[in-house]
Design an enzyme around this catalytic site. Structure first.
Site, PDB file in Angstrom:
ATOM      1  N   SER A   1      40.890  45.718  42.411  1.00 23.99           N
ATOM      2  CA  SER A   1      42.042  44.601  42.431  1.00 23.99           C
ATOM      3  C   SER A   1      43.114  45.133  43.067  1.00 23.99           C
ATOM      4  CB  SER A   1      42.352  44.588  40.943  1.00 23.99           C
ATOM      5  OG  SER A   1      41.452  44.117  40.374  1.00 23.99           O
TER       6      SER A   1
ATOM      7  N   HIS B   1      37.261  40.777  46.851  1.00 26.57           N
ATOM      8  CA  HIS B   1      37.637  40.636  45.587  1.00 26.57           C
ATOM      9  C   HIS B   1      37.686  39.314  45.409  1.00 26.57           C
ATOM     10  CE1 HIS B   1      41.865  40.851  43.513  1.00 26.57           C
ATOM     11  NE2 HIS B   1      41.019  41.133  42.817  1.00 26.57           N
TER      12      HIS B   1
ATOM     13  N   GLU C   1      38.861  36.913  48.230  1.00 28.20           N
ATOM     14  CA  GLU C   1      39.896  37.281  48.894  1.00 28.20           C
ATOM     15  C   GLU C   1      39.024  38.606  49.606  1.00 28.20           C
ATOM     16  OE1 GLU C   1      42.868  39.294  46.715  1.00 28.20           O
ATOM     17  OE2 GLU C   1      44.527  38.746  48.266  1.00 28.20           O
TER      18      GLU C   1
ATOM     19  N   ASN D   1      47.039  39.557  43.913  1.00 30.68           N
ATOM     20  CA  ASN D   1      47.600  40.566  42.864  1.00 30.68           C
ATOM     21  C   ASN D   1      49.052  41.079  43.016  1.00 30.68           C
ATOM     22  OD1 ASN D   1      45.569  40.353  41.062  1.00 30.68           O
ATOM     23  ND2 ASN D   1      44.350  42.302  41.938  1.00 30.68           N
TER      24      ASN D   1
HETATM   25  N1  CAA Z   1      31.705  31.790  32.953  1.00 29.91           N
HETATM   26  C1  CAA Z   1      30.956  30.468  33.660  1.00 29.91           C
HETATM   27  N2  CAA Z   1      31.927  29.178  33.610  1.00 29.91           N
HETATM   28  C2  CAA Z   1      32.820  29.163  32.916  1.00 29.91           C
HETATM   29  C3  CAA Z   1      33.404  30.459  32.209  1.00 29.91           C
HETATM   30  C4  CAA Z   1      32.627  31.819  32.462  1.00 29.91           C
HETATM   31  N3  CAA Z   1      33.423  32.719  32.014  1.00 29.91           N
HETATM   32  N4  CAA Z   1      34.468  30.239  31.449  1.00 29.91           N
HETATM   33  C5  CAA Z   1      34.732  28.799  31.717  1.00 29.91           C
HETATM   34  N5  CAA Z   1      33.769  28.131  32.393  1.00 29.91           N
HETATM   35  C6  CAA Z   1      33.585  26.989  32.879  1.00 29.91           C
HETATM   36  C7  CAA Z   1      33.167  25.927  31.580  1.00 29.91           C
HETATM   37  O1  CAA Z   1      31.962  25.745  31.495  1.00 29.91           O
HETATM   38  C8  CAA Z   1      33.530  24.739  32.254  1.00 29.91           C
HETATM   39  O2  CAA Z   1      32.961  24.077  32.997  1.00 29.91           O
HETATM   40  P1  CAA Z   1      32.746  22.284  33.319  1.00 29.91           P
HETATM   41  O3  CAA Z   1      34.226  21.934  33.532  1.00 29.91           O
HETATM   42  O4  CAA Z   1      31.743  22.193  34.348  1.00 29.91           O
HETATM   43  O5  CAA Z   1      32.304  21.948  31.817  1.00 29.91           O
HETATM   44  C9  CAA Z   1      34.981  25.038  32.918  1.00 29.91           C
HETATM   45  O6  CAA Z   1      34.816  26.244  33.302  1.00 29.91           O
HETATM   46  C10 CAA Z   1      36.344  24.930  32.274  1.00 29.91           C
HETATM   47  O7  CAA Z   1      36.328  25.502  31.216  1.00 29.91           O
HETATM   48  P2  CAA Z   1      36.715  25.377  29.526  1.00 29.91           P
HETATM   49  O8  CAA Z   1      36.871  23.671  29.620  1.00 29.91           O
HETATM   50  O9  CAA Z   1      36.040  25.958  28.416  1.00 29.91           O
HETATM   51  O10 CAA Z   1      38.032  25.946  29.801  1.00 29.91           O
HETATM   52  P3  CAA Z   1      39.432  25.805  30.487  1.00 29.91           P
HETATM   53  O11 CAA Z   1      39.522  24.608  31.176  1.00 29.91           O
HETATM   54  O12 CAA Z   1      40.508  26.437  29.700  1.00 29.91           O
HETATM   55  O13 CAA Z   1      38.953  26.722  31.872  1.00 29.91           O
HETATM   56  C11 CAA Z   1      39.375  28.869  32.836  1.00 29.91           C
HETATM   57  C12 CAA Z   1      38.745  28.116  31.652  1.00 29.91           C
HETATM   58  C13 CAA Z   1      38.463  28.283  34.119  1.00 29.91           C
HETATM   59  C14 CAA Z   1      39.004  30.412  32.521  1.00 29.91           C
HETATM   60  C15 CAA Z   1      41.002  28.470  32.963  1.00 29.91           C
HETATM   61  O14 CAA Z   1      41.574  28.627  31.544  1.00 29.91           O
HETATM   62  C16 CAA Z   1      41.550  29.194  34.069  1.00 29.91           C
HETATM   63  O15 CAA Z   1      41.504  28.838  35.391  1.00 29.91           O
HETATM   64  N6  CAA Z   1      42.201  30.178  33.679  1.00 29.91           N
HETATM   65  C17 CAA Z   1      43.233  31.110  34.778  1.00 29.91           C
HETATM   66  C18 CAA Z   1      41.997  32.157  35.282  1.00 29.91           C
HETATM   67  C19 CAA Z   1      42.604  33.102  36.298  1.00 29.91           C
HETATM   68  O16 CAA Z   1      43.935  32.807  36.492  1.00 29.91           O
HETATM   69  N7  CAA Z   1      41.911  33.749  36.764  1.00 29.91           N
HETATM   70  C20 CAA Z   1      42.260  34.951  37.565  1.00 29.91           C
HETATM   71  C21 CAA Z   1      42.648  36.195  37.057  1.00 29.91           C
HETATM   72  S1  CAA Z   1      43.014  37.421  38.144  1.00 29.91           S
HETATM   73  C22 CAA Z   1      41.865  38.189  38.968  1.00 29.91           C
HETATM   74  O17 CAA Z   1      40.760  37.641  38.754  1.00 29.91           O
HETATM   75  C23 CAA Z   1      42.318  39.126  40.002  1.00 29.91           C
HETATM   76  C24 CAA Z   1      42.560  40.303  39.313  1.00 29.91           C
HETATM   77  O18 CAA Z   1      42.274  41.244  40.357  1.00 29.91           O
HETATM   78  C25 CAA Z   1      42.849  40.810  38.079  1.00 29.91           C
HETATM   79  P1  NAD Z   2      34.974  46.005  33.032  1.00 28.07           P
HETATM   80  O1  NAD Z   2      35.612  47.095  32.116  1.00 28.07           O
HETATM   81  O2  NAD Z   2      34.769  44.622  32.306  1.00 28.07           O
HETATM   82  O3  NAD Z   2      33.631  46.624  33.686  1.00 28.07           O
HETATM   83  C1  NAD Z   2      33.554  47.812  34.399  1.00 28.07           C
HETATM   84  C2  NAD Z   2      32.236  48.095  34.205  1.00 28.07           C
HETATM   85  O4  NAD Z   2      31.890  49.386  35.015  1.00 28.07           O
HETATM   86  C3  NAD Z   2      31.829  48.650  32.777  1.00 28.07           C
HETATM   87  O5  NAD Z   2      30.998  47.782  32.366  1.00 28.07           O
HETATM   88  C4  NAD Z   2      31.346  50.119  33.219  1.00 28.07           C
HETATM   89  O6  NAD Z   2      30.414  50.518  32.295  1.00 28.07           O
HETATM   90  C5  NAD Z   2      30.896  49.881  34.456  1.00 28.07           C
HETATM   91  N1  NAD Z   2      30.847  51.469  35.151  1.00 28.07           N
HETATM   92  C6  NAD Z   2      31.950  52.407  34.839  1.00 28.07           C
HETATM   93  N2  NAD Z   2      31.200  53.492  35.522  1.00 28.07           N
HETATM   94  C7  NAD Z   2      30.156  53.260  36.058  1.00 28.07           C
HETATM   95  C8  NAD Z   2      29.256  53.910  36.925  1.00 28.07           C
HETATM   96  N3  NAD Z   2      29.357  55.142  37.241  1.00 28.07           N
HETATM   97  N4  NAD Z   2      28.156  53.318  37.221  1.00 28.07           N
HETATM   98  C9  NAD Z   2      27.953  51.780  36.784  1.00 28.07           C
HETATM   99  N5  NAD Z   2      28.645  51.238  36.229  1.00 28.07           N
HETATM  100  C10 NAD Z   2      29.768  51.876  35.838  1.00 28.07           C
HETATM  101  O7  NAD Z   2      36.004  45.815  34.376  1.00 28.07           O
HETATM  102  P2  NAD Z   2      36.108  44.456  35.146  1.00 28.07           P
HETATM  103  O8  NAD Z   2      37.097  43.478  34.717  1.00 28.07           O
HETATM  104  O9  NAD Z   2      34.688  43.871  35.495  1.00 28.07           O
HETATM  105  O10 NAD Z   2      36.522  45.059  36.394  1.00 28.07           O
HETATM  106  C11 NAD Z   2      35.751  45.795  37.576  1.00 28.07           C
HETATM  107  C12 NAD Z   2      36.354  45.825  38.537  1.00 28.07           C
HETATM  108  O11 NAD Z   2      36.840  44.612  39.197  1.00 28.07           O
HETATM  109  C13 NAD Z   2      37.775  46.630  38.949  1.00 28.07           C
HETATM  110  O12 NAD Z   2      37.818  47.165  40.205  1.00 28.07           O
HETATM  111  C14 NAD Z   2      38.836  45.622  38.560  1.00 28.07           C
HETATM  112  O13 NAD Z   2      39.972  46.067  39.124  1.00 28.07           O
HETATM  113  C15 NAD Z   2      38.308  44.425  39.522  1.00 28.07           C
HETATM  114  N6  NAD Z   2      38.623  43.055  39.211  1.00 28.07           N
HETATM  115  C16 NAD Z   2      39.071  42.519  37.823  1.00 28.07           C
HETATM  116  C17 NAD Z   2      39.256  41.279  37.526  1.00 28.07           C
HETATM  117  C18 NAD Z   2      39.370  41.053  36.070  1.00 28.07           C
HETATM  118  O14 NAD Z   2      40.325  39.827  35.827  1.00 28.07           O
HETATM  119  N7  NAD Z   2      39.314  41.625  35.273  1.00 28.07           N
HETATM  120  C19 NAD Z   2      39.375  40.514  38.651  1.00 28.07           C
HETATM  121  C20 NAD Z   2      38.947  41.075  39.935  1.00 28.07           C
HETATM  122  C21 NAD Z   2      38.695  42.250  40.270  1.00 28.07           C
END
Ligand code: CAA
Ligand code: NAD
Length: 285
Positions: free
Chosen positions: A120, A141, A153, A191
């Protein structure tokens, strides 16, 4: 490079989602975890997600069975990973851990294997630099939940070559993802914008400006976000959000990237969000 087999290292929230989408898209997928218990948990998450897709009529039972034949899991990094054309690392957001994995993958995989990180925030060139193939390393990503979020990404370092970017793009297209290409700068594009927003949501809560529900409802109902910032931080994982904030703050030095004390304390308490059953909210019993 015509990618047929993909290795996924780490089967947590992201690794399990990437593995599921890859296998659904016809790739052979080799999953690797750090121990049997976590491997079982990750494979269980894929199984439930595929089961939900069948129950909703989005996947036939035959297709689910076919997807499962393309998925295999094991513990540790072994020589079988040498059959991968692409390996996507998705372990915990820790630079030292990821560098160790890139070093090991570089030793195991043939010279033409592409190595990608789902990081991330960690600088991709710092991972590429520990390998002998920095031109074949990039960021892929994905977004959480991977089966639902359309974006991939692609992160290009100063050394990633065109052929590597093209191969990653072809994989993303086969997975049905829309792609953007970002430079290897802190937080890439999404991010860099999203994390300060989540941190501000936590600061607003920490300062007692409103209840957690009102903060979340405010952004859902007033800005049309699918989730409010506290629910989204629970969804991403408080530990991951903290790791990312610390990297961004260390690299950019701007206070908007500084992790609120509350976030740090909750992570110390093991309140990691939805994945641990408790974050800003409580999940399950
Ligand atoms: N796996 C598979 N499918 C899933 C799922 C999962 N974990 N969660 C939800 N779905 C599917 C559902 O089955 C449903 O599909 P259908 O429309 O075909 O039936 C659809 O997604 C919508 O789900 P729900 O109706 O249960 O719930 P919702 O409308 O509240 O949507 C959500 C759920 C898609 C997660 C929505 O809340 C959302 O978009 N949230 C924001 C997610 C977001 O911003 N993600 C980015 C996070 S940041 C990141 O990832 C980067 C990083 O590095 C940290
Ligand atoms: P998580 O904690 O759910 O999963 C991480 C996994 O890595 C764990 O199951 C852990 O056991 C495994 N792991 C640790 N050391 C290991 C090793 N030596 N060999 C094999 N597996 C090992 O975390 P996550 O949310 O899946 O995040 C994973 C990566 O994806 C991070 O770099 C995170 O920044 C990135 N990411 C996270 C998100 C999010 O929304 N959570 C979105 C995009 C990218």
């Amino acid at each position: 490079m015509d990618v047929k087999t993909i290795g996924i290292i780490g089967c947590g929230l992201m690794g399990s989602g990437i593995a599921e989408v890859a296998a659904k898209s016809g790739f052979q997928v080799l999953i690797r975890e750090q121990n049997e218990q976590l491997l079982k948990k990750g494979l269980g998450r894929i199984e439930s997600s595929l089961g939900r897709a069948v129950a909703k009529g989005k996947l036939s039972a035959e297709d689910k069975a076919a997807v499962q034949t393309r998925l295999s899991g094991a513990v540790g990094l072994d020589d079988a990973l040498a059959t991968c054309d692409l390996v996507v690392e998705a372990v915990t957001e820790d630079a030292g851990l990821k560098q160790g994995i890139f070093r090991a993958l570089d030793a195991i995989c043939p010279a033409n294997t592409i190595l990608a990180s789902n990081t991330s925030s960690i600088s991709v060139i710092d991972l590429a630099a520990v390998t002998r193939r920095p031109n074949q390393v990039l960021g892929m990503h994905f977004f959480n939940p991977v089966p639902v979020m359309p974006l991939l990404e692609l992160v290009r370092t100063v050394q990633t070559d065109d052929a590597t970017l093209d191969s990653a793009r072809a994989v993303g297209e086969r997975m049905g993802k829309k792609m953007i290409v970002a430079k290897d700068a802190p937080g890439f594009v999404v991010n860099r914008l999203l994390i300060p927003y989540l941190l501000d949501g936590i600061r607003v809560y920490e300062q007692g400006l409103a209840s957690r529900e009102d903060i979340d409802n405010g952004m859902m109902l007033g800005a049309n976000h699918p989730m409010g910032p506290l629910t989204l931080t629970d969804f991403v994982g408080l530990d991951t959000t903290l790791f990312v904030a610390d990297v961004l703050f260390a690299e950019l030095g701007e206070t908007r990237f500084k992790a609120p004390t509350l976030l740090r304390r909750l992570v110390s308490a093991g309140h990691l969000g939805r994945k641990s059953g408790r974050g800003f909210y409580q999940y399950g019993s």
